[in-house]
Design a protein around this motif. Structure first.
Motif, mmCIF file in Angstrom:
data_model
loop_
_atom_site.group_PDB
_atom_site.id
_atom_site.type_symbol
_atom_site.label_atom_id
_atom_site.label_comp_id
_atom_site.label_asym_id
_atom_site.label_seq_id
_atom_site.Cartn_x
_atom_site.Cartn_y
_atom_site.Cartn_z
ATOM 1 N N LYS A 89 4.099 4.228 12.435
ATOM 2 C CA LYS A 89 4.974 3.069 12.468
ATOM 3 C C LYS A 89 4.191 1.807 12.146
ATOM 4 O O LYS A 89 3.148 1.570 12.721
ATOM 5 C CB LYS A 89 5.545 2.982 13.874
ATOM 6 N N LEU A 90 4.701 1.023 11.197
ATOM 7 C CA LEU A 90 4.112 -0.273 10.867
ATOM 8 C C LEU A 90 5.219 -1.286 10.666
ATOM 9 O O LEU A 90 6.107 -1.037 9.856
ATOM 10 C CB LEU A 90 3.285 -0.189 9.585
ATOM 11 N N PRO A 91 5.254 -2.392 11.335
ATOM 12 C CA PRO A 91 4.440 -2.688 12.506
ATOM 13 C C PRO A 91 4.952 -1.906 13.721
ATOM 14 O O PRO A 91 6.146 -1.605 13.800
ATOM 15 C CB PRO A 91 4.617 -4.188 12.698
ATOM 16 N N ARG A 92 4.108 -1.597 14.652
ATOM 17 C CA ARG A 92 4.463 -0.772 15.804
ATOM 18 C C ARG A 92 5.579 -1.408 16.644
ATOM 19 O O ARG A 92 6.375 -0.707 17.244
ATOM 20 C CB ARG A 92 3.218 -0.519 16.657
ATOM 21 N N GLU A 93 5.672 -2.732 16.675
ATOM 22 C CA GLU A 93 6.673 -3.408 17.508
ATOM 23 C C GLU A 93 8.092 -3.335 16.939
ATOM 24 O O GLU A 93 9.058 -3.521 17.661
ATOM 25 C CB GLU A 93 6.337 -4.900 17.686
ATOM 26 N N ASN A 94 8.243 -3.129 15.636
ATOM 27 C CA ASN A 94 9.562 -3.099 15.008
ATOM 28 C C ASN A 94 10.352 -1.909 15.536
ATOM 29 O O ASN A 94 9.863 -0.795 15.552
ATOM 30 C CB ASN A 94 9.403 -3.014 13.488
ATOM 31 N N LYS A 95 11.575 -2.141 15.975
ATOM 32 C CA LYS A 95 12.363 -1.106 16.646
ATOM 33 C C LYS A 95 12.634 0.127 15.790
ATOM 34 O O LYS A 95 12.546 1.235 16.273
ATOM 35 C CB LYS A 95 13.706 -1.671 17.115
ATOM 36 N N HIS A 96 13.034 -0.015 14.525
ATOM 37 C CA HIS A 96 13.441 1.149 13.748
ATOM 38 C C HIS A 96 12.885 1.155 12.328
ATOM 39 O O HIS A 96 12.328 2.144 11.899
ATOM 40 C CB HIS A 96 14.968 1.247 13.684
ATOM 41 N N GLU A 97 13.054 0.063 11.618
ATOM 42 C CA GLU A 97 12.671 0.046 10.211
ATOM 43 C C GLU A 97 11.185 0.279 10.003
ATOM 44 O O GLU A 97 10.763 0.640 8.929
ATOM 45 C CB GLU A 97 13.095 -1.275 9.556
ATOM 46 N N GLY A 98 10.367 0.089 11.035
ATOM 47 C CA GLY A 98 8.927 0.232 10.907
ATOM 48 C C GLY A 98 8.421 1.660 10.826
ATOM 49 O O GLY A 98 7.258 1.866 10.522
#
Length: 88
Positions: free
Chosen positions: A11-20
């Motif tokens: 996941k990038l960025p790790r904080e993004n809920k879904h699109e990451g």
């Protein structure tokens, strides 16, 4: 059709809920999110998570920034993918 358990994500960025989420995987390999979406939409493969002994199927969502993947269990969309560890 193959039923594939997902046990890790990248996941990038790790904080993004879904699109990451960029990749989904398990002990046999990992796949780009776009490939997983294509397989789900074409009916080639199904994907699921098993968190706390509960199965949640991975589905495709049309979001404001394009398509992304999310799990669905017990009639509700949830964030089981985000509970998975990072893939190596």
């Amino acid at each position: 059709m193959t039923d594939v358990q997902v046990t890790c994500i990248n996941k990038l960025p790790r904080e993004n809920k879904h699109e990451g989420i960029t990749h989904l995987g398990n002990s046999t390999g990992k796949w780009a999110r776009s490939q997983v979406i294509q397989w789900i939409e074409s009916g080639t493969n199904t994907f699921y998570t098993l968190v706390g002994g509960k199965r949640a199927n991975v589905g495709v969502i049309n979001g404001p920034n394009g398509k992304y993947v999310r799990t669905h269990a017990d009639g509700q969309w949830n964030d089981n993918l985000l509970a998975l560890p990072e893939c190596p």
